[in-house]
Design a protein around this motif. Structure first.
Motif, mmCIF file in Angstrom:
data_model
loop_
_atom_site.group_PDB
_atom_site.id
_atom_site.type_symbol
_atom_site.label_atom_id
_atom_site.label_comp_id
_atom_site.label_asym_id
_atom_site.label_seq_id
_atom_site.Cartn_x
_atom_site.Cartn_y
_atom_site.Cartn_z
ATOM 1 N N UNK A 189 0.831 -1.205 0.000
ATOM 2 C CA UNK A 189 0.000 0.000 0.000
ATOM 3 C C UNK A 189 0.869 1.259 0.000
ATOM 4 N N UNK A 190 1.923 1.276 0.809
ATOM 5 C CA UNK A 190 2.818 2.439 0.851
ATOM 6 C C UNK A 190 3.566 2.614 -0.472
ATOM 7 N N UNK A 191 3.925 1.486 -1.086
ATOM 8 C CA UNK A 191 4.659 1.556 -2.359
ATOM 9 C C UNK A 191 3.796 2.142 -3.473
ATOM 10 N N UNK A 192 2.492 2.077 -3.338
ATOM 11 C CA UNK A 192 1.606 2.666 -4.354
ATOM 12 C C UNK A 192 1.763 4.185 -4.449
ATOM 13 N N UNK B 266 9.879 2.083 -7.516
ATOM 14 C CA UNK B 266 8.724 1.615 -6.749
ATOM 15 C C UNK B 266 8.951 0.191 -6.245
ATOM 16 N N UNK B 267 9.487 -0.667 -7.090
ATOM 17 C CA UNK B 267 9.760 -2.050 -6.698
ATOM 18 C C UNK B 267 10.789 -2.103 -5.580
ATOM 19 N N UNK B 268 11.853 -1.300 -5.704
ATOM 20 C CA UNK B 268 12.888 -1.250 -4.664
ATOM 21 C C UNK B 268 12.287 -0.780 -3.336
ATOM 22 N N UNK B 269 11.437 0.248 -3.399
ATOM 23 C CA UNK B 269 10.802 0.757 -2.173
ATOM 24 C C UNK B 269 9.898 -0.297 -1.549
#
Length: 201
Positions: free
Chosen positions: A45-48, A69-72
């Motif tokens: 959810x945060x990565x969104x 985004x994937x790394x986060x």
């Protein structure tokens, strides 16, 4: 909980059951759930939210934004799994529901629904959630109101918070035994149907 504690609890169960035709089973569980899905959902959810400032304030390509985004997401997941051990991020009502569901499973698994007269009682404690519950089968449940069980559970939880779990359990078992003695006194030929030993999971 060492062997002496376990023996003291088993003796308390045996002593309580001498006053009643009911059966008492004590189950202590470390955790009702691992709650691993909660950090996963939080991290995703945060990565969104990661792409939005990058789209608004940078000229990064879509591929680089996706990789960021994937790394986060992976970093957040690792951090939340480590920091959120023991259900730290899980709301209390979710923990209570999971603990109640675990108690219901143990009630069935420990044979309490198969006792003569359906007078089995489970005293269930789960340590991680700091939760305790008394479940009674149909032969006793309708005879005892929930306030009576709460009056036994609350001192048990207080004792557990003060690191006096064994003492609190013995008092709770004595309380359950007194309730059962009042509603289902001993009958001739009654046998001990279930083990008196505390079950540690």
């Amino acid at each position: 909980m060492d062997a002496a504690d376990r023996d003291a609890i088993a003796e308390a169960v045996r002593r309580a059951e001498m006053q009643t035709a009911g059966e008492i089973v004590v189950v202590i569980e470390r955790a009702a759930s691992s709650y691993r899905n909660v950090p996963v959902v939080m991290a995703l959810a945060l990565a969104l939210f990661v792409p939005w400032p990058l789209l608004s304030f940078t000229m990064m390509s879509a591929q680089r934004i996706f990789m960021t985004q994937l790394f986060c997401a992976v970093s957040l997941l690792g951090a939340l799994l480590w920091y959120g051990r023991g259900g730290r991020f899980v709301p209390g009502f979710v923990k209570r529901r999971r603990a109640h569901e675990a108690a219901l499973r143990e009630f069935t698994a420990r044979g309490l629904t198969r006792t003569k007269g359906r007078t089995g009682v489970l005293l269930y404690i789960v340590l991680q959630e700091r939760y305790a519950e008394i479940l009674a089968d149909t032969g006793i449940d309708g005879l005892v109101d929930q306030d009576t069980w709460r009056g036994i559970i609350e001192p048990l939880l207080a004792a557990a918070r003060e690191d006096r779990l064994t003492e609190g359990l013995i008092r709770a078992i004595d309380g359950v035994g007194a309730v059962l003695a009042q509603h289902v006194p001993p009958v001739p030929g009654d046998v001990d149907e279930l083990s008196n030993k505390v079950i540690l999971l």
